[in-house]
Every structure is written in C-alpha cells, then in structure tokens.
Design a protein around this motif. Structure first.
Motif, short mmCIF file in Angstrom:
data_model
loop_
_atom_site.label_atom_id
_atom_site.label_comp_id
_atom_site.label_asym_id
_atom_site.label_seq_id
_atom_site.Cartn_x
_atom_site.Cartn_y
_atom_site.Cartn_z
N LEU A 92 0.95 -1.10 0.08
CA LEU A 92 0.03 0.04 0.23
C LEU A 92 1.00 0.88 0.32
N GLU A 93 2.01 0.88 0.49
CA GLU A 93 3.07 1.82 0.78
C GLU A 93 3.50 2.88 -0.50
N SER B 215 -10.48 -0.76 8.94
CA SER B 215 -9.81 0.16 7.31
C SER B 215 -11.81 0.36 7.91
N ASP C 14 -15.47 1.80 1.24
CA ASP C 14 -14.14 1.48 -0.31
C ASP C 14 -14.30 -0.29 -0.48
N ARG D 93 -7.30 4.01 -7.31
CA ARG D 93 -9.02 4.30 -7.34
C ARG D 93 -10.31 3.95 -8.79
N LYS E 193 1.17 3.81 -2.96
CA LYS E 193 0.46 5.47 -2.60
C LYS E 193 -1.62 4.53 -2.84
N VAL E 194 -1.91 3.51 -2.27
CA VAL E 194 -2.67 3.00 -2.19
C VAL E 194 -3.97 3.48 -0.74
N GLU E 195 -4.56 4.43 -0.65
CA GLU E 195 -5.39 4.86 0.89
C GLU E 195 -6.84 4.60 0.84
N VAL E 196 -7.31 3.49 1.44
CA VAL E 196 -8.24 2.70 1.91
C VAL E 196 -9.79 3.64 2.81
N GLU E 197 -10.43 3.83 2.71
CA GLU E 197 -11.53 4.33 3.08
C GLU E 197 -12.66 3.27 4.24
#
Length: 348
Positions: A206-207, A262, A217, A324, A210-214
């Motif tokens: 993920l780092e 998450s 999702d 995304r 550059k994956v961000e999970v909200e």
C-alpha cells in the motif's frame, strides 16, 4: 436492545459489530456506502472507460471446487418443440417472426461471484447456553437460513421452504452495490506465486503504490490468477496449478485487525477465496479453516467477491498512476440465495 435482538443473541462474538447497524441489519458494512461516498466514487470517472470485471460464466474450465459446476444450458420448450429458431408460423399461420428462448441450470458460486453474508456461519453460543449454527447478526439456521437437514440434532429432516430467509443475496442486490473501488496489485509485487500476504507485506504494498483505503471502499486484490484461468479457458496446454497464486493471510491477527478497522465495505479478489488457503488445517485454528471468511461474513458483515476479472483494469490503473475507480457490481436479485454470479464494471 430490542426484543428481536434479544431473541437472536445476548452475547455477540468478540471483535464483531453485531447490532452496530441495527438489530435487524442484513447488509453489514455495505451500510458504509453512503450517498456521499457514492458521489466521491463518481469523481473517479475521468476518462469514461469501462472495464468488465467478470470472467465468462463458464470459466474456469478446470474444476476448482468439486461441488460447483459450469452452467448447463438448454432450451425452453413449446410443447415438444425446442424454442430455438422457432417460427411463430407453426402456431399462428402467416406469421414470419422467429424466436429463441433458453434456460440454464447454474451453480451460483462457480465463476465470478459474491458470497452473501449467510454463506459462512459458525457453531456459536449467543447466550442461550448451547452452541447453535449462527450467522451474521445472530441469525440462526432453520429459523432464518433453512436447509433440508438439521446436522446438529441427529440429521433430522427439516420442512421447507428452504433458502436464506434472512441475509440472502437479494439484500446486497437491493443496495445497488456501487461505490469506490481501490485496487491492490499483489501481482506486481509478488507475481503469480503461492504467497500468503499478511499485514506487514500488505502495508508495504500500500505504501509503495500510494494506496489509501477509506470506509465504504471496496478493496480489490489482483493476484493474476484471473489470466491463468483465462489461459486454460482458451485451451492452453500450459501446466496449470490451481494453488499458485497469492491471497491474504487470514490467520494474521494484525491483518484481521486492519480489515476490521479499515472500514472496507467488501473484499474482492481474482483468486478463488480472497484469502490464501493452505492444504492443511492449523492446530491453533479454534475450529476455523477459513479465518477471513469467518471474520468478514460471520463477525463483520463484509461480503466477499471471488474470481473477479481484475487484471485488465489493474494494468490500466498502474500505467496511469492510479488505483481508484468507480466499482459497480450488484449481484442477482435472487431471493433466498447464498451466492450469486455477477457482471461487474470498473469505470475510470
């Protein structure tokens, strides 16, 4: 606590969210897909390109699960006549129209599929003093999820009607199941190899990407197994290993906590089970062979999507520096079913 809630359970499983979305909730973490989150998802559509996220319904051609079979197609009948290239003139003189009409016998969890929340339960004492077959939010076997045999009490025959009278796949379908998808490209980091991906490895991926999970999702896990299946579908002579792909390490407690914290609404993968499934049963498993199914379906109400076609979309996203997209994948609105095929769409 309402009377309905009190009747179903008094003690919820440790680490579960039973009751958090209401005592009679049947869609679990799909509740986090709010109108606001759908609007955010729609903002991911910039190019207007749509990707099919589903394998052909008769793929895989190899038998991954001995209890699930490819569709068996046949024709509708008009008397003794198959309705395929059927001239209406046979029954209405002078008519020139010709009609085709068919039907199919289908294993609902053979190809690209959703697991409904009733797909996996657990023998659990919810406060009544004895273990009973129990599903998400305290729904029970025979009272809410009905089959022909009571395996817990002498294999007694049970009356119909059978099926999921609660937690059925139609509850998922009624939501429309459209939200933001987030692609995690496991294949780009570990290749098509039998690698269990735990918390530490997942966080590094993920780092790096550059994956961000909200919350709200849908997390999509590309392993490359979809293309291996399509290779066999096309008649490839290459050696095929049905266990050669990565998956989440469901036994990793840190990973379990991350999934719980998450806020992901659903987990989707292109492999057979989302989680990595070894051929052995762990001695410390506490009666659980598929811990991610147990956590997601039984405790948290997180639907699982399996055997999705993710590689085409994943390649496009990586080439364009994105991860995304708008994810649209409602199951069939088939009352009482515990799973469903799906034709998903990813739009960028």
């Amino acid at each position: 606590m309402t009377m309905n809630d009190e009747k179903r359970w008094r003690v919820r499983p440790e680490g579960s969210n039973w009751g958090d979305f209401g005592p009679d909730d049947q869609i679990g973490r799909l509740n986090l897909i709010t109108p606001e989150h759908r609007r955010k998802a729609a903002q991911e559509v910039r190019e207007g390109i749509a990707f099919c996220l589903s394998l052909p319904l008769d793929c895989p051609r190899v038998q991954l699960n001995p209890r699930r079979f490819s569709p068996q197609q046949s024709f509708s009948m008009r008397g003794d006549d198959p309705v395929m290239n059927y001239p209406y003139g046979r029954v209405i003189p002078g008519m020139k129209e010709v009609v085709c009409d068919d039907r199919v016998t289908l294993s609902l969890q053979f190809s690209t599929q959703w697991d409904a929340l009733c797909h996996m339960g657990y023998e659990y004492d919810a406060g009544g003093g004895a273990e009973e077959v129990t599903y998400y939010n305290g729904y029970r076997a025979h009272a809410h999820v009905c089959g022909p045999v009571d395996y817990m009490h002498g294999n007694e025959a049970q009356p119909g009607p059978y099926g999921a009278h609660a937690l059925g796949i139609e509850r998922m379908a009624e939501t429309g199941l459209q939200t933001r998808g987030v692609m995690v490209d496991l294949f780009a980091h570990v290749g098509l190899e039998a690698v269990p991906v735990g918390y530490d490895a997942l966080m590094r991926i993920l780092e790096a990407d550059k994956v961000e999970v909200e919350p709200g999702d849908v997390l999509c896990l590309r392993t490359g197994f979809d293309r291996a299946l399509l290779g066999q579908y096309a008649g490839s002579d290459a050696t095929f290993d049905p266990h050669r792909c990565s998956g989440l390490d469901g036994f990793d407690e840190c990973l379990q906590r991350w999934v719980a914290d998450s806020g992901v609404a659903a987990l989707v993968s292109d492999n057979e089970a989302v989680e990595y499934m070894p051929d052995f049963v762990r001695a410390d498993a506490h009666g659980i062979r598929v811990p991610l199914h147990h956590l997601c379906l039984f405790k948290l109400g997180i639907p699982l999507g399996e055997l999705f076609l993710l590689s085409d979309l994943a390649d496009w996203l990586r080439a364009n520096g994105r991860n995304r997209f708008l994810f649209t994948a409602p199951p069939l609105r088939l009352p009482g079913a515990v799973g469903s095929p799906v034709t998903g769409v990813g739009t960028v």
